[in-house]
Design a protein around this motif. Structure first.
Motif, PDB file in Angstrom:
ATOM      1  N   MET A   1      32.783  40.267  31.712  1.00  0.00           N
ATOM      2  CA  MET A   1      33.504  41.511  31.465  1.00  0.00           C
ATOM      3  C   MET A   1      35.005  41.253  31.353  1.00  0.00           C
ATOM      4  O   MET A   1      35.679  41.770  30.461  1.00  0.00           O
ATOM      5  CB  MET A   1      33.224  42.510  32.590  1.00  0.00           C
ATOM      6  N   VAL A   2      35.545  40.443  32.271  1.00  0.00           N
ATOM      7  CA  VAL A   2      36.973  40.123  32.233  1.00  0.00           C
ATOM      8  C   VAL A   2      37.315  39.382  30.944  1.00  0.00           C
ATOM      9  O   VAL A   2      38.319  39.676  30.285  1.00  0.00           O
ATOM     10  CB  VAL A   2      37.375  39.276  33.462  1.00  0.00           C
TER      11      VAL A   2
ATOM     12  N   LYS B   1      52.445  36.335  26.912  1.00  0.00           N
ATOM     13  CA  LYS B   1      53.120  37.496  27.489  1.00  0.00           C
ATOM     14  C   LYS B   1      52.143  38.561  27.961  1.00  0.00           C
ATOM     15  O   LYS B   1      52.514  39.429  28.737  1.00  0.00           O
ATOM     16  CB  LYS B   1      54.073  38.095  26.454  1.00  0.00           C
ATOM     17  N   LYS B   2      50.924  38.517  27.482  1.00  0.00           N
ATOM     18  CA  LYS B   2      49.958  39.539  27.857  1.00  0.00           C
ATOM     19  C   LYS B   2      49.116  39.082  29.045  1.00  0.00           C
ATOM     20  O   LYS B   2      48.697  37.926  29.110  1.00  0.00           O
ATOM     21  CB  LYS B   2      49.049  39.871  26.669  1.00  0.00           C
ATOM     22  N   TRP B   3      48.870  40.003  29.967  1.00  0.00           N
ATOM     23  CA  TRP B   3      48.110  39.656  31.166  1.00  0.00           C
ATOM     24  C   TRP B   3      47.201  40.790  31.591  1.00  0.00           C
ATOM     25  O   TRP B   3      47.383  41.929  31.209  1.00  0.00           O
ATOM     26  CB  TRP B   3      49.040  39.242  32.294  1.00  0.00           C
ATOM     27  N   LEU B   4      46.204  40.441  32.365  1.00  0.00           N
ATOM     28  CA  LEU B   4      45.149  41.368  32.767  1.00  0.00           C
ATOM     29  C   LEU B   4      44.936  41.258  34.277  1.00  0.00           C
ATOM     30  O   LEU B   4      45.009  40.166  34.837  1.00  0.00           O
ATOM     31  CB  LEU B   4      43.874  41.009  32.003  1.00  0.00           C
ATOM     32  N   ILE B   5      44.693  42.378  34.919  1.00  0.00           N
ATOM     33  CA  ILE B   5      44.437  42.392  36.360  1.00  0.00           C
ATOM     34  C   ILE B   5      42.942  42.560  36.589  1.00  0.00           C
ATOM     35  O   ILE B   5      42.306  43.421  35.978  1.00  0.00           O
ATOM     36  CB  ILE B   5      45.167  43.561  37.048  1.00  0.00           C
ATOM     37  N   CYS B   6      42.370  41.740  37.479  1.00  0.00           N
ATOM     38  CA  CYS B   6      40.968  41.942  37.821  1.00  0.00           C
ATOM     39  C   CYS B   6      40.749  41.730  39.308  1.00  0.00           C
ATOM     40  O   CYS B   6      41.540  41.066  39.980  1.00  0.00           O
ATOM     41  CB  CYS B   6      40.052  41.032  37.007  1.00  0.00           C
TER      42      CYS B   6
ATOM     43  N   LEU C   1      42.798  46.207  32.902  1.00  0.00           N
ATOM     44  CA  LEU C   1      42.402  46.208  34.316  1.00  0.00           C
ATOM     45  C   LEU C   1      40.879  46.224  34.406  1.00  0.00           C
ATOM     46  O   LEU C   1      40.214  46.996  33.713  1.00  0.00           O
ATOM     47  CB  LEU C   1      42.957  47.452  35.015  1.00  0.00           C
ATOM     48  N   VAL C   2      40.324  45.348  35.254  1.00  0.00           N
ATOM     49  CA  VAL C   2      38.892  45.373  35.568  1.00  0.00           C
ATOM     50  C   VAL C   2      38.774  45.179  37.071  1.00  0.00           C
ATOM     51  O   VAL C   2      39.127  44.120  37.594  1.00  0.00           O
ATOM     52  CB  VAL C   2      38.105  44.254  34.852  1.00  0.00           C
TER      53      VAL C   2
ATOM     54  N   LEU D   1      30.213  49.581  40.747  1.00  0.00           N
ATOM     55  CA  LEU D   1      30.975  50.352  39.757  1.00  0.00           C
ATOM     56  C   LEU D   1      32.301  49.672  39.416  1.00  0.00           C
ATOM     57  O   LEU D   1      33.145  49.455  40.286  1.00  0.00           O
ATOM     58  CB  LEU D   1      31.244  51.768  40.279  1.00  0.00           C
ATOM     59  N   ALA D   2      32.475  49.356  38.145  1.00  0.00           N
ATOM     60  CA  ALA D   2      33.723  48.748  37.690  1.00  0.00           C
ATOM     61  C   ALA D   2      34.628  49.815  37.066  1.00  0.00           C
ATOM     62  O   ALA D   2      34.170  50.657  36.293  1.00  0.00           O
ATOM     63  CB  ALA D   2      33.442  47.654  36.672  1.00  0.00           C
TER      64      ALA D   2
END
Length: 517
Positions: A124-125, A260-265, A289-290, A499-500
């Motif tokens: 999913m991430v 420069k782009k980032w994701l929070i999980c 965000l996940v 639940l995500a």
């Protein structure tokens, strides 16, 4: 913002959810320990009680009310069960999830449940990273994270161009899969040096298995090169805020940071930590965000915790301690076999009976909170008499006697197992003689049966509470202008906290399906 939420196509579903909750929140607010002391069975609708008392409805049927006919069950109880099922988002798992395999070179130390969770979460991430152009993510872990990341955490991210940062408390399982199977760069924060060292050692072992950067042949490993994992130890609070920012900035300037782009999980982020992650996402330039939350009982309501959406605040939503504890229950585990829950029901029965016994015998006041008992030996649950003796002996240093002054006490049971003698080390307090049978005969000897039915009714509404918490979080994200969905990632019978919360700040059709906003 009120109008934008009300104009949402799913607003009608939200309205129905809140209406149902307001009608039955009284059931969730009751505490099973008070069952006898406050006569909670009488608070259950009379038609529901009658169905249980007359044996027209047994415990197995209560656990599977969807399979019960109107001739066996009151119509209003069937309607209650139908709505509980309707508002249980987790049951939609089959429509939105798949199982994803993890390379055998990366799954060292993972039990089957963990393999399933990490496999699905990592996919999913990765999908979200691809859809939003992210090479890197902040992965905030579970467990100790709830103590480490304080409410001001989201204020720390005031710099742009941050990369993939992983705050991890589970030996770095997710970090390694993201880096070596999906090619993402990971910056892993651990709250203690022991956790950091443990993650490093497992990572070193993994790299040896896969032959370093070149790797062995394994179709599941990243074909486009491995991502990097960087570890650091930092207990983050107000005193370490500047250190935290400096650490991130140094990583941004390093060769490991190229995007420069980032994701929070976060996989099973405890209590308020999920809300903190949501605020971090909203208040920074993070792209996606996940997060899968857990430990709802650790949510601190009203202090950066539930409710976090303006809509729920206007609705004056408040759950309370008992309700949040109930949200952690997992009735899915018992749906196939009621016997799996029998031990839990018996524990609740004995504890509630002991609570009433102690109040009735003036060992504690009705207003006193029941002392934390902890776990007893397995044999202590063979009868209430044995349980009462073991429990009181364990609590002897904790009980508040009459005037709430701590006194030591001990207990013994007659050979007939009918009388519990409670004596005190303080000679000024007279011996207490308790007739065990008097309490076992409550409700005509059906106390265990009735409290089991009571628990099953509460468990039916537990997934609705979880839906409420998740919906509040989705609303908060939507109010900020982000896209957001609730996606059931796991089979809840295997991993109850499934639940995500999935969100991004771009137009997309790949978030998944979600029923309540």
């Amino acid at each position: 913002m009120r109008n934008s939420i009300q104009n949402d196509p799913q607003f009608e579903s939200l309205h129905k959810l809140l209406s149902f909750w307001k009608e039955f929140k009284w059931l969730a607010n009751l505490h099973v320990t008070d069952f006898f002391a406050e006569n909670l069975w009488e608070k259950i609708p009379s038609s529901w009680r009658e169905a249980v008392e007359t044996n027209n409805l047994n415990l197995s049927q209560l656990l599977n009310l969807s399979k019960v006919t109107e001739s066996e069950c009151p119509k209003d109880l069937l309607e209650f069960a139908r709505k509980c099922s309707e508002f249980n988002i987790k049951k939609n798992y089959g429509d939105t999830s798949e199982s994803y395999e993890i390379s055998h070179l990366l799954n060292t130390g993972m039990i089957p449940k963990k393999k399933m969770e990490v496999g699905v979460m990592a996919k999913m991430v990765s999908d979200c990273a691809i859809n939003t152009g992210c090479k890197t993510v902040i992965d905030i872990g579970s467990g100790q994270a709830r103590e480490i990341f304080k409410d001001t955490f989201y204020d720390y991210f005031d710099h742009k161009d941050i990369t993939f940062i992983c705050v991890n408390f589970s030996q770095g399982y997710l970090s390694r899969v993201l880096a070596y199977q999906y090619g993402l760069d990971v910056f892993a924060f651990d709250g203690t040096s022991s956790q950091t060292e443990g993650s490093k050692k497992l990572n070193e072992s993994t790299l040896k298995k896969i032959g370093g950067k070149k790797g062995k042949v394994d179709t599941l490993l990243s074909k486009n090169g491995f991502g990097s994992i960087n570890y650091t130890t930092l207990f983050i609070d107000e005193n370490s805020k500047e250190t935290f920012k400096t650490t991130i900035n140094n990583y941004r300037k390093s060769d490991n940071c190229d995007t420069k782009k980032w994701l929070i999980c976060g996989l099973h982020a405890c209590g308020n930590l999920t809300d903190t992650m949501i605020r971090t996402f909203i208040n920074t330039d993070a792209s996606a965000l996940v997060v899968v939350g857990c430990c709802y009982n650790l949510i601190n309501e009203g202090v950066k915790g539930f409710p976090i959406s303006e809509y729920f605040k206007r609705e004056e939503m408040f759950l309370g301690k008992n309700t949040l504890k109930l949200a952690c229950q997992s009735p899915e585990k018992w749906e196939k076999d009621i016997k799996l829950g029998s031990n839990s029901f018996r524990n609740n029965y004995f504890r509630a009976l002991l609570h009433y016994l102690m109040i009735d015998s003036n060992l504690i006041l009705p207003t006193d909170e029941f002392p934390k008992l902890g776990k007893l030996e397995k044999g202590d649950y063979s009868s209430f008499a044995i349980y009462a003796k073991a429990a009181i002996n364990k609590l002897k240093q904790l009980l508040k006697i009459n005037t709430c002054t701590s006194k030591s006490l001990c207990s013994d049971i007659s050979s007939e197992m009918e009388v519990l003698e409670i004596t005190f080390t303080d000679d000024s307090i007279p011996k207490t003689i308790v007739n065990i049978k008097k309490y076992e005969d409550l409700y005509g000897g059906n106390g265990e049966k009735y409290i089991s039915a009571f628990c099953l009714l509460q468990f039916a509404i537990a997934p609705v509470i979880e839906t409420l918490v998740a919906t509040d979080r989705i609303l908060c994200l939507k109010e900020s202008g982000a896209n957001a969905k609730i996606i059931p990632l796991f089979d809840s019978s295997l991993s109850p906290r499934s639940l995500a919360i999935v969100s991004n700040k771009f137009e997309t059709k790949t978030l998944g399906n979600e029923k309540f906003l």
